[in-house]
Each structure stands twice: as C-alpha cells, then as structure tokens.
Design a protein around this motif. Structure first.
Motif, PDB file in Angstrom:
ATOM      1  N   GLY A  23       0.768  -1.246  -0.256  1.00  0.00           N
ATOM      2  CA  GLY A  23      -0.056   0.124   0.064  1.00  0.00           C
ATOM      3  C   GLY A  23       0.889   1.261   0.053  1.00  0.00           C
ATOM      4  O   GLY A  23       0.669   2.136  -0.613  1.00  0.00           O
ATOM      5  N   PHE A  24       1.966   1.203   0.779  1.00  0.00           N
ATOM      6  CA  PHE A  24       2.814   2.505   0.833  1.00  0.00           C
ATOM      7  C   PHE A  24       3.484   2.546  -0.700  1.00  0.00           C
ATOM      8  O   PHE A  24       3.690   3.712  -1.027  1.00  0.00           O
ATOM      9  CB  PHE A  24       3.966   2.348   1.935  1.00  0.00           C
ATOM     10  CG  PHE A  24       4.844   3.451   2.045  1.00  0.00           C
ATOM     11  CD1 PHE A  24       4.381   4.547   2.647  1.00  0.00           C
ATOM     12  CD2 PHE A  24       6.009   3.394   1.506  1.00  0.00           C
ATOM     13  CE1 PHE A  24       5.096   5.634   2.839  1.00  0.00           C
ATOM     14  CE2 PHE A  24       7.039   4.348   1.735  1.00  0.00           C
ATOM     15  CZ  PHE A  24       6.490   5.520   2.210  1.00  0.00           C
ATOM     16  N   LYS A  25       3.884   1.564  -1.187  1.00  0.00           N
ATOM     17  CA  LYS A  25       4.384   1.605  -2.625  1.00  0.00           C
ATOM     18  C   LYS A  25       3.604   2.407  -3.556  1.00  0.00           C
ATOM     19  O   LYS A  25       3.847   3.020  -4.231  1.00  0.00           O
ATOM     20  CB  LYS A  25       4.898   0.183  -3.090  1.00  0.00           C
ATOM     21  CG  LYS A  25       5.481   0.321  -4.404  1.00  0.00           C
ATOM     22  CD  LYS A  25       5.681  -0.923  -4.919  1.00  0.00           C
ATOM     23  CE  LYS A  25       6.548  -1.127  -6.298  1.00  0.00           C
ATOM     24  NZ  LYS A  25       6.220  -2.209  -7.158  1.00  0.00           N
ATOM     25  N   ALA A  26       2.143   1.774  -3.404  1.00  0.00           N
ATOM     26  CA  ALA A  26       1.302   2.344  -4.425  1.00  0.00           C
ATOM     27  C   ALA A  26       1.047   3.885  -4.129  1.00  0.00           C
ATOM     28  O   ALA A  26       0.671   4.735  -5.005  1.00  0.00           O
ATOM     29  CB  ALA A  26      -0.280   1.621  -4.365  1.00  0.00           C
ATOM     30  N   TRP A  27       1.098   4.135  -2.751  1.00  0.00           N
ATOM     31  CA  TRP A  27       0.839   5.485  -2.427  1.00  0.00           C
ATOM     32  C   TRP A  27       2.001   6.379  -2.971  1.00  0.00           C
ATOM     33  O   TRP A  27       1.704   7.475  -3.341  1.00  0.00           O
ATOM     34  CB  TRP A  27       0.433   5.619  -0.903  1.00  0.00           C
ATOM     35  CG  TRP A  27       0.398   6.838  -0.398  1.00  0.00           C
ATOM     36  CD1 TRP A  27      -0.843   7.694  -0.281  1.00  0.00           C
ATOM     37  CD2 TRP A  27       1.384   7.805   0.091  1.00  0.00           C
ATOM     38  NE1 TRP A  27      -0.640   8.883   0.412  1.00  0.00           N
ATOM     39  CE2 TRP A  27       0.797   9.188   0.729  1.00  0.00           C
ATOM     40  CE3 TRP A  27       2.902   7.895   0.499  1.00  0.00           C
ATOM     41  CZ2 TRP A  27       1.364  10.316   1.014  1.00  0.00           C
ATOM     42  CZ3 TRP A  27       3.339   8.933   0.777  1.00  0.00           C
ATOM     43  CH2 TRP A  27       2.848  10.116   1.395  1.00  0.00           C
ATOM     44  N   THR A  28       3.241   5.824  -2.854  1.00  0.00           N
ATOM     45  CA  THR A  28       4.252   6.582  -3.400  1.00  0.00           C
ATOM     46  C   THR A  28       4.343   6.944  -4.795  1.00  0.00           C
ATOM     47  O   THR A  28       4.664   8.106  -5.440  1.00  0.00           O
ATOM     48  CB  THR A  28       5.756   6.094  -2.851  1.00  0.00           C
ATOM     49  OG1 THR A  28       5.902   4.806  -3.494  1.00  0.00           O
ATOM     50  CG2 THR A  28       5.880   6.257  -1.416  1.00  0.00           C
ATOM     51  N   GLU A  30       1.670   6.903  -6.805  1.00  0.00           N
ATOM     52  CA  GLU A  30       0.327   7.746  -6.891  1.00  0.00           C
ATOM     53  C   GLU A  30       0.693   9.329  -6.856  1.00  0.00           C
ATOM     54  O   GLU A  30       0.380  10.230  -7.447  1.00  0.00           O
ATOM     55  CB  GLU A  30      -0.452   7.408  -6.153  1.00  0.00           C
ATOM     56  CG  GLU A  30      -2.101   8.270  -6.262  1.00  0.00           C
ATOM     57  CD  GLU A  30      -3.098   7.743  -5.418  1.00  0.00           C
ATOM     58  OE1 GLU A  30      -3.634   8.740  -4.778  1.00  0.00           O
ATOM     59  OE2 GLU A  30      -3.433   6.640  -5.211  1.00  0.00           O
ATOM     60  N   HIS A  31       1.575   9.548  -5.603  1.00  0.00           N
ATOM     61  CA  HIS A  31       2.050  10.811  -5.282  1.00  0.00           C
ATOM     62  C   HIS A  31       3.193  11.397  -6.097  1.00  0.00           C
ATOM     63  O   HIS A  31       3.594  12.500  -5.747  1.00  0.00           O
ATOM     64  CB  HIS A  31       2.005  10.946  -3.702  1.00  0.00           C
ATOM     65  CG  HIS A  31       0.566  11.003  -3.141  1.00  0.00           C
ATOM     66  ND1 HIS A  31       0.133  10.018  -2.736  1.00  0.00           N
ATOM     67  CD2 HIS A  31       0.022  11.992  -2.816  1.00  0.00           C
ATOM     68  CE1 HIS A  31      -1.281  10.217  -2.366  1.00  0.00           C
ATOM     69  NE2 HIS A  31      -1.059  11.599  -2.414  1.00  0.00           N
ATOM     70  N   TRP A  88       9.433  10.183   8.441  1.00  0.00           N
ATOM     71  CA  TRP A  88       8.788  11.109   7.629  1.00  0.00           C
ATOM     72  C   TRP A  88       9.361  12.344   7.166  1.00  0.00           C
ATOM     73  O   TRP A  88       9.264  12.716   6.028  1.00  0.00           O
ATOM     74  CB  TRP A  88       7.459  11.346   8.452  1.00  0.00           C
ATOM     75  CG  TRP A  88       6.450  12.076   7.778  1.00  0.00           C
ATOM     76  CD1 TRP A  88       6.123  13.691   7.876  1.00  0.00           C
ATOM     77  CD2 TRP A  88       5.322  11.856   6.962  1.00  0.00           C
ATOM     78  NE1 TRP A  88       5.074  13.996   7.061  1.00  0.00           N
ATOM     79  CE2 TRP A  88       4.510  12.769   6.500  1.00  0.00           C
ATOM     80  CE3 TRP A  88       5.037  10.509   6.631  1.00  0.00           C
ATOM     81  CZ2 TRP A  88       3.561  12.421   5.475  1.00  0.00           C
ATOM     82  CZ3 TRP A  88       3.833  10.363   5.604  1.00  0.00           C
ATOM     83  CH2 TRP A  88       3.283  11.320   5.209  1.00  0.00           C
ATOM     84  N   LEU A  93       8.398  13.880   3.203  1.00  0.00           N
ATOM     85  CA  LEU A  93       7.001  13.666   2.785  1.00  0.00           C
ATOM     86  C   LEU A  93       6.158  14.694   3.847  1.00  0.00           C
ATOM     87  O   LEU A  93       4.945  15.149   3.535  1.00  0.00           O
ATOM     88  CB  LEU A  93       6.643  12.060   3.370  1.00  0.00           C
ATOM     89  CG  LEU A  93       7.155  11.093   2.598  1.00  0.00           C
ATOM     90  CD1 LEU A  93       6.692   9.746   3.198  1.00  0.00           C
ATOM     91  CD2 LEU A  93       6.925  11.305   1.150  1.00  0.00           C
TER      92      LEU A  93
END
Length: 98
Positions: A23-28, A30-31, A88, A93
């Motif tokens: 999920g963190f990989k997908a979030w990075t 995406e952003h 963070w 981020l």
C-alpha cells in the motif's frame, strides 16, 4: 488469550506487513515520490519496529503479563512514534509543496 500464543497471530501480522508495504508503494507511485533503495530499507525497518511493538504487546498479554505489555508497549510505542516522525521528515513527505 490463547489467540496471541498461536501461529495465527503471527500469520496475520505477516499479512498486514505485506499489505502495508504494498500500500505504501502504491501511495508513493500515486504521489510521484521517488523512493531509492535506502529509503525502502528505512521504511521496512520502521514497519518491522512497529510490528515488533504490536507483537510484544500481544505476546505479553497472551502470557498474562499485563505490566510488561503496558511498560514495554509504552516504551516501544514512543520509540516507534518518534522514529516514524523522523522517517517522515527524512523522506521529505512532511514538506509542503508549492
């Protein structure tokens, strides 16, 4: 409390580790945040630390050691929160983008 001493608890924690990391990989992605290898190592280390904190509390409660769960959970919880904040900031981020 036998749930915490069974292999099911550790199995679920492993699944959660994989879900959080993917999920963190997908979030990075995406952003548009670029993650190098050393950043992934830091993120994985922090997730393991947070997982250890949860596992420590769960295992202590499973062994009916409420004081150990409270003291250790508080100690490791504070360490996890502080290192999470530092991570963070190191990853950039927390910066506001203009």
């Amino acid at each position: 409390m036998s749930y915490f001493t069974s292999g099911v608890f550790w199995f679920i924690e492993g699944i959660l580790f994989c879900v959080v990391l993917s999920g963190f990989k997908a979030w990075t992605i995406e952003h548009g945040i670029k993650m190098s290898a050393w950043k992934w190592v830091m993120v994985a280390g922090w997730i393991l630390l947070a997982g250890f904190t949860i596992a420590f509390i769960g295992t202590s409660l499973g062994e009916s050691e409420k004081t150990a769960a409270l003291v250790g959970g508080s100690s490791f919880g504070v360490i996890s929160i502080l290192t999470g904040f530092v991570l963070w900031r190191v990853l950039g981020l927390g910066k506001r983008r203009s």
